[in-house]
Write a protein that holds these residues in place. Structure first.
Motif, PDB file in Angstrom:
ATOM      1  N   LEU A  14     -57.344  35.606 -21.503  1.00  0.00           N
ATOM      2  CA  LEU A  14     -56.526  35.616 -22.718  1.00  0.00           C
ATOM      3  C   LEU A  14     -55.073  35.950 -22.408  1.00  0.00           C
ATOM      4  O   LEU A  14     -54.158  35.357 -22.975  1.00  0.00           O
ATOM      5  CB  LEU A  14     -57.108  36.626 -23.716  1.00  0.00           C
ATOM      6  N   LEU A  15     -54.868  36.896 -21.512  1.00  0.00           N
ATOM      7  CA  LEU A  15     -53.492  37.218 -21.117  1.00  0.00           C
ATOM      8  C   LEU A  15     -52.831  36.019 -20.427  1.00  0.00           C
ATOM      9  O   LEU A  15     -51.654  35.730 -20.656  1.00  0.00           O
ATOM     10  CB  LEU A  15     -53.489  38.429 -20.184  1.00  0.00           C
ATOM     11  N   LEU A  20     -49.120  31.265 -20.613  1.00  0.00           N
ATOM     12  CA  LEU A  20     -48.920  29.812 -20.609  1.00  0.00           C
ATOM     13  C   LEU A  20     -48.325  29.330 -21.933  1.00  0.00           C
ATOM     14  O   LEU A  20     -47.484  28.424 -21.961  1.00  0.00           O
ATOM     15  CB  LEU A  20     -50.242  29.099 -20.340  1.00  0.00           C
ATOM     16  N   THR A  21     -48.777  29.933 -23.022  1.00  0.00           N
ATOM     17  CA  THR A  21     -48.229  29.554 -24.329  1.00  0.00           C
ATOM     18  C   THR A  21     -46.744  29.870 -24.407  1.00  0.00           C
ATOM     19  O   THR A  21     -45.936  29.046 -24.862  1.00  0.00           O
ATOM     20  CB  THR A  21     -48.988  30.287 -25.451  1.00  0.00           C
ATOM     21  N   LEU A  22     -46.359  31.070 -23.970  1.00  0.00           N
ATOM     22  CA  LEU A  22     -44.937  31.427 -23.968  1.00  0.00           C
ATOM     23  C   LEU A  22     -44.153  30.547 -23.002  1.00  0.00           C
ATOM     24  O   LEU A  22     -42.976  30.257 -23.236  1.00  0.00           O
ATOM     25  CB  LEU A  22     -44.776  32.897 -23.603  1.00  0.00           C
ATOM     26  N   LEU A  23     -44.799  30.110 -21.924  1.00  0.00           N
ATOM     27  CA  LEU A  23     -44.126  29.229 -20.977  1.00  0.00           C
ATOM     28  C   LEU A  23     -43.748  27.903 -21.626  1.00  0.00           C
ATOM     29  O   LEU A  23     -42.761  27.259 -21.228  1.00  0.00           O
ATOM     30  CB  LEU A  23     -45.037  28.992 -19.767  1.00  0.00           C
ATOM     31  N   ALA A 306     -50.397  26.898 -29.248  1.00  0.00           N
ATOM     32  CA  ALA A 306     -51.273  28.070 -29.186  1.00  0.00           C
ATOM     33  C   ALA A 306     -52.622  27.780 -29.826  1.00  0.00           C
ATOM     34  O   ALA A 306     -53.678  28.191 -29.307  1.00  0.00           O
ATOM     35  CB  ALA A 306     -50.590  29.253 -29.878  1.00  0.00           C
ATOM     36  N   LEU A 307     -52.623  27.072 -30.961  1.00  0.00           N
ATOM     37  CA  LEU A 307     -53.886  26.749 -31.621  1.00  0.00           C
ATOM     38  C   LEU A 307     -54.727  25.810 -30.768  1.00  0.00           C
ATOM     39  O   LEU A 307     -55.967  25.936 -30.711  1.00  0.00           O
ATOM     40  CB  LEU A 307     -53.605  26.118 -32.989  1.00  0.00           C
ATOM     41  N   THR A 308     -54.088  24.850 -30.093  1.00  0.00           N
ATOM     42  CA  THR A 308     -54.833  23.935 -29.225  1.00  0.00           C
ATOM     43  C   THR A 308     -55.413  24.681 -28.027  1.00  0.00           C
ATOM     44  O   THR A 308     -56.574  24.466 -27.640  1.00  0.00           O
ATOM     45  CB  THR A 308     -53.925  22.799 -28.759  1.00  0.00           C
ATOM     46  N   PHE A 309     -54.636  25.572 -27.441  1.00  0.00           N
ATOM     47  CA  PHE A 309     -55.159  26.397 -26.354  1.00  0.00           C
ATOM     48  C   PHE A 309     -56.329  27.239 -26.838  1.00  0.00           C
ATOM     49  O   PHE A 309     -57.305  27.465 -26.101  1.00  0.00           O
ATOM     50  CB  PHE A 309     -54.064  27.301 -25.803  1.00  0.00           C
ATOM     51  N   GLY A 332     -50.613  21.399 -22.546  1.00  0.00           N
ATOM     52  CA  GLY A 332     -49.462  21.953 -23.255  1.00  0.00           C
ATOM     53  C   GLY A 332     -48.207  21.137 -23.048  1.00  0.00           C
ATOM     54  O   GLY A 332     -47.417  20.937 -23.985  1.00  0.00           O
ATOM     55  N   THR A 333     -48.009  20.616 -21.827  1.00  0.00           N
ATOM     56  CA  THR A 333     -46.842  19.764 -21.563  1.00  0.00           C
ATOM     57  C   THR A 333     -46.916  18.475 -22.368  1.00  0.00           C
ATOM     58  O   THR A 333     -45.900  17.993 -22.890  1.00  0.00           O
ATOM     59  CB  THR A 333     -46.763  19.455 -20.058  1.00  0.00           C
TER      60      THR A 333
END
Length: 461
Positions: A14-15, A20-23, A306-309, A332-333
């Motif tokens: 989760l961390l 990755l989301t913030l990236l 974030a929702l997709t992740f 994400g990309t």
């Protein structure tokens, strides 16, 4: 717990997903910066169009200018002091019909207009309003002045004053309230009588048209074929019955008590700020501005990633799958690239069509990739349906700007509730404990039918 177990734990995953989301803020920020750059280039193109076509139009009205001569004696030397006095009409009506078209500069298009303006009204007996105990009003040299804020946009001007038809107005070095002035030759008129006038103007302009109520009783009306008018200024239009779709009509009524400048003043006494504060009008607002819509869509980019992740993590957790961080990063990309494609396509085609093409391309790419990494076309189809739902909601949020905040917050609340419902029976501690064991490891306390029974396996009754 071993080091390998720590890195395989649910908490660490989760961390990592949070990181990755913030990236993903990096590509989203680059897309946002590109959008700002393209919007600046469009503004430059619009400024170039306005410079050649005509900028904003300001409708004022005629002003009667009368010179005043006074003889001043100082130390037995007499001299003449000349001062100009100005008088506003008693009644002035400004009827405006706007025809909107488009001009282009490269790929950028801008709405422009031609306004047919009819100014009609009268000056009440000038001699009764311009009276001074000392000196003399030189009525024989009285002139009619017309302030024009944007002379470059003037396409035609026809003036009738009293019984004089086709009165010629010529540019002058004089100005009123910071606006250039056109002046007439000295008028032949009895100052004890009211003075009728009518002016027909054709004015080209861009972006907006406003009025300055330069009369004791000022009325204005505007009609145009434009779907999204934006009324602004010191006075809003009066209520009017609905017009046909795609057009608007507006009426204003302003008395001298509703403005902050006088009806009679001498040279140098008119405050330009008072004119600006009393102005009102209409702006050709574009509610379907592509860059504004792109900005709104990008604001939801991080949330949708974030929702997709989160959906990927649920698949990984509930279906006992393994998804590598690089695979999260690639998905994400792809989601971030959607906003770049949307920006590029919406500059050439309609935003709705660009949005549809971008979503279809994204679903095909991400759906095919997810079917492979999740080892099932059904799971890939689930991701596709999820993304289709997300981007369908996003389109609604973009187009319904007045309710975007309420709808967006409601959708987020529903998604959080759905996530809590789906994971209500998940033993997160158990997941973490199970993931710490090495692959293929066996619990020594578990029953194994392949080994011979031992005496400790017998349950005493």
């Amino acid at each position: 717990m071993a080091a390998g177990g720590v890195f395989q734990s649910t908490t660490f995953k989760l961390l990592g997903l949070g990181f990755l989301t913030l990236l993903m803020l990096i590509p989203l920020g680059m897309v946002s910066g590109l959008r700002s750059e393209r919007e600046s280039r469009r503004s430059e193109a619009e400024d170039n169009i306005a410079a050649s076509w005509g900028t904003a139009t300001r409708v004022t009205g005629p002003v009667l200018a009368v010179p005043h001569r006074q003889v001043v004696v100082t130390k037995k030397v007499s001299s003449e002091v000349w001062t100009w006095w100005y008088l506003l009409p008693e009644q002035l009506s400004a009827k405006t019909a706007i025809v909107v078209s488009e001009r282009s500069k490269g790929i950028f298009r801008m709405p422009v207009y031609e306004a047919d303006i009819v100014l009609s009204g009268h000056f009440a007996s000038p001699a009764t309003q311009l009276t001074h105990g000392q000196g003399e009003m030189m009525w024989a040299q009285a002139e009619l002045l017309l302030p024009v804020a944007e002379p470059r946009g003037l396409r035609g001007l026809h003036v009738r004053v009293g019984d004089q038809v086709d009165v010629r107005l010529t540019p002058s070095a004089r100005s009123l309230g910071g606006m250039p002035v056109f002046r007439s030759a000295p008028l032949r008129h009895d100052p004890q009588q009211s003075l009728q006038f009518e002016l027909d103007l054709k004015q080209a302009g861009t972006r907006l048209l406003d009025f300055v109520p330069m009369a004791r009783n000022f009325s204005a009306s505007v009609q145009a074929q434009w779907p999204d008018p934006d009324f602004f200024g010191a006075t809003l239009p009066m209520a009017r019955p609905h017009t046909k779709p795609g057009s608007f009509a507006a009426d204003w009524q302003v008395l001298e008590y509703n403005r902050s400048f006088p009806s009679v003043w001498s040279e140098g006494d008119l405050d330009i700020n008072a004119l600006n504060q009393s102005a009102f009008g209409v702006r050709l607002y574009r509610s379907a501005d592509v860059y504004l819509q792109n900005e709104r869509s990008t604001k939801y980019g991080l949330l949708f990633i974030a929702l997709t992740f989160g959906v990927f993590f649920l698949f990984e957790t509930l279906q006992r799958l393994r998804v590598h961080p690089v695979q999260y990063l690639l998905v994400g990309t792809a989601l971030a690239t959607f906003y770049l494609v949307l920006l590029a396509a919406s500059e050439h085609i309609s935003f709705a069509l660009a949005y549809l093409l971008g979503v279809v391309a994204l679903l095909l790419i991400v759906g095919g990739y997810c079917s492979a990494i999740l080892r099932s076309w059904r799971r890939g189809l689930g991701i596709v349906l999820w993304l289709a739902l997300l981007y369908g909601v996003l389109l609604v949020l973009i187009t319904r700007e007045d309710f975007a905040l309420a709808m967006g917050s409601g959708v987020v609340l529903l998604l959080i509730a759905a996530t809590m419902f789906l994971t209500r029976k998940v033993d997160w501690y158990g997941l973490g404990a199970g993931e710490t064991a090495a692959p293929g490891a066996r619990n020594p306390d578990a029953f194994d039918a392949t080994r011979p029974p031992k005496s400790s396996d017998v349950i005493e009754g």
